[in-house]
Design an enzyme around this catalytic site. Structure first.
Site, PDB file in Angstrom:
ATOM      1  N   SER A   1      42.681  41.189  47.056  1.00 48.14           N
ATOM      2  CA  SER A   1      43.183  41.618  45.737  1.00 48.14           C
ATOM      3  C   SER A   1      44.444  42.459  45.900  1.00 48.14           C
ATOM      4  O   SER A   1      44.508  43.343  46.765  1.00 48.14           O
ATOM      5  CB  SER A   1      42.091  42.442  45.044  1.00 48.14           C
ATOM      6  OG  SER A   1      42.598  43.037  43.873  1.00 48.14           O
ATOM      7  N   GLY A   2      45.438  42.210  45.031  1.00 44.99           N
ATOM      8  CA  GLY A   2      46.734  42.882  45.157  1.00 44.99           C
ATOM      9  C   GLY A   2      46.732  44.360  44.800  1.00 44.99           C
ATOM     10  O   GLY A   2      47.402  45.160  45.448  1.00 44.99           O
TER      11      GLY A   2
ATOM     12  N   THR B   1      49.467  28.549  34.443  1.00 43.96           N
ATOM     13  CA  THR B   1      50.844  28.779  34.905  1.00 43.96           C
ATOM     14  C   THR B   1      50.875  29.935  35.887  1.00 43.96           C
ATOM     15  O   THR B   1      50.287  30.993  35.633  1.00 43.96           O
ATOM     16  CB  THR B   1      51.754  29.069  33.686  1.00 43.96           C
ATOM     17  OG1 THR B   1      51.665  27.949  32.807  1.00 43.96           O
ATOM     18  CG2 THR B   1      53.196  29.285  34.115  1.00 43.96           C
TER      19      THR B   1
ATOM     20  N   CYS C   1      34.240  50.227  38.588  1.00 43.02           N
ATOM     21  CA  CYS C   1      33.633  49.384  37.568  1.00 43.02           C
ATOM     22  C   CYS C   1      32.200  49.785  37.275  1.00 43.02           C
ATOM     23  O   CYS C   1      31.676  49.489  36.207  1.00 43.02           O
ATOM     24  CB  CYS C   1      33.717  47.915  37.944  1.00 43.02           C
ATOM     25  SG  CYS C   1      33.624  47.626  39.659  1.00 43.02           S
TER      26      CYS C   1
HETATM   27  C1  PLP Z   1      34.857  45.003  47.420  1.00 42.97           C
HETATM   28  C2  PLP Z   1      35.482  44.588  46.139  1.00 42.97           C
HETATM   29  N1  PLP Z   1      35.444  43.299  45.786  1.00 42.97           N
HETATM   30  C3  PLP Z   1      36.009  42.850  44.659  1.00 42.97           C
HETATM   31  C4  PLP Z   1      36.639  43.722  43.789  1.00 42.97           C
HETATM   32  C5  PLP Z   1      37.245  43.196  42.519  1.00 42.97           C
HETATM   33  O1  PLP Z   1      38.640  43.144  42.637  1.00 42.97           O
HETATM   34  P1  PLP Z   1      39.589  43.067  41.334  1.00 42.97           P
HETATM   35  O2  PLP Z   1      39.603  44.439  40.741  1.00 42.97           O
HETATM   36  O3  PLP Z   1      40.906  42.647  41.893  1.00 42.97           O
HETATM   37  O4  PLP Z   1      39.009  42.052  40.429  1.00 42.97           O
HETATM   38  C6  PLP Z   1      36.688  45.079  44.109  1.00 42.97           C
HETATM   39  C7  PLP Z   1      37.316  46.049  43.168  1.00 42.97           C
HETATM   40  O5  PLP Z   1      36.919  47.190  43.091  1.00 42.97           O
HETATM   41  C8  PLP Z   1      36.104  45.525  45.316  1.00 42.97           C
HETATM   42  O6  PLP Z   1      36.133  46.807  45.671  1.00 42.97           O
END
Ligand code: PLP
Length: 383
Positions: A198-199, A236, A323
């Protein structure tokens, strides 16, 4: 302000923002358009893919740009499950995965797949013997994270991948979102088929990332539409975002090479100092964890109380993952590690980046000492 919440998200590098603006302003053509202006955007996109692939040590055709970790994990897991359901309907993962893995698996369970959620040891690591016991002939996918986002534990990916490559037909998916830029991972040596990055965790922009799909590995796309990203991810392309992503990845990798010792210094300093603050207990293991995550508790004090007390002095940390923190649930990672409920509820996560300084770490320790002292008085009075 002291920003110690880098596992939630990182500050984009200035150069990353500049790239994004430049490409958005000057090369906004659609990479799929037939004309030269579109072709220029496509060139930039392919260049970003090539740079990304070079850094990761893979072929450009194995990099599929996505909107980040959640999409990458969903695409890998559901895409593998749908594609290979005729070979078997069994998946192995762990109890401490990110919700984008656990909940993707739970959805598949509703569709008739069976999933083993492996337990973890007290340090948060998966026991390879548990993997060996769980994998069976019908297992089509093993999905494990590299670095845990809440406590920082590093999983024995290489050993598990090697064993799987010899003993199972299952695809091996790794969530590398927290490890990327901190702990190198050879996809080849780990026998990894699918890998998520993830960026925004590496000073890039939110809504950017990639899924690595090893050449020859088949998975079913999630999106129907214009067949972009070699038919794997319709929609896109976010050319500017991906150019910015490749820049963030390159800059973070350079930082890793020059500044990893600094990150370890900060981590070890904080780890040792926090341990000496009265009432604190460490949840992150001393060994076998990444250099940017420290999770600790003051049992009897709710994590959110600590987060807000630190916020009063302009220091930003998390309770659990960003989250999960709003859901106010006890951390699944901590309870799976066997951490008692009261301790798990009192946990906070400090997460660092290369840009943090020793002075910031010292200020954090001093603030934390004051807060712990104040809280201990309140606790004594209330008894
Ligand atoms: C281990 C892990 N996987 C996946 C994600 C999800 O990434 P994104 O926020 O880019 O959707 C996170 C984000 O906290 C993460 O820590």
């Amino acid at each position: 302000m002291i920003y110690f919440d880098n596992s939630a998200t990182t500050k984009p590098y200035e150069e990353v923002l500049e790239s994004f603006i430049k490409v958005s302003r000057d090369f906004y053509g659609n990479p799929s358009s037939l004309h030269g202006f579109g072709a220029k955007a496509d060139q930039l996109l392919q260049h970003a893919r090539k740079q990304t692939a070079e850094i990761m040590g893979v072929h450009p055709s194995e990099i599929y740009f996505t909107s980040g970790g959640t999409e990458g994990n969903n695409l890998a897991i559901k895409g593998a499950a749908v594609q290979h359901a005729s070979k078997g309907r069994h998946i192995v993962t762990s109890q401490i995965e990110h919700p984008s893995v656990i909940e993707a698996c739970e959805e598949l369970e509703k569709q008739g797949f069976s999933v083993d959620y492996l337990p973890v040891k007290s340090d948060g690591s998966v026991d390879i013997e548990d993997v060996k016991r769980a994998v069976r002939n019908e297992t089509i996918l093993v999905s494990l994270m590299h670095v845990n986002n809440e406590v920082g534990t590093i999983q024995p990916i290489k050993e598990i991948g090697k064993w799987l490559s010899k003993h199972s037909q299952a695809l091996f998916h790794v969530d590398y979102v927290q490890g990327c830029g901190k702990i190198p991972l050879s996809f080849e040596e780990g026998f990894i088929d699918l890998c998520t990055v993830s960026g925004h965790k590496i000073h890039g922009l939110k809504g950017t990332g990639f899924l690595y799909i090893k050449s020859g590995v088949q998975i079913t796309p999630l999106f129907s539409g214009g067949n972009q990203e070699s038919k794997m991810r319709s929609g896109t392309e976010n050319t500017a975002g991906m150019v910015a992503f490749a820049k963030a990845l390159r800059m973070t990798e350079e930082k890793r090479k020059t500044s990893i010792k600094h990150l370890w210094y900060l981590r070890n300093y904080l780890y040792n100092e926090i341990l000496q603050i009265q009432g604190t207990v460490m949840n992150t293991p001393i060994d076998g964890a990444a250099p940017h995550i420290i999770n600790f508790s003051i049992p009897g004090v709710k994590g959110e109380v600590l987060v807000h007390a630190l916020e009063q002095v302009n220091i930003f940390v998390s309770t659990t993952s960003a989250c999960s923190s709003r859901q106010k649930k006890t951390s699944r990672t901590l309870t799976s590690m066997g951490i008692p409920r009261e301790q798990a509820e009192g946990s906070i996560r400090v997460s660092l980046s290369y840009g943090n300084s020793v002075a910031e770490a010292e200020r954090f320790v001093s603030a934390m000492r004051n807060i712990a002292e104040q809280l201990s008085k309140v606790i004594r009075r209330s008894k």
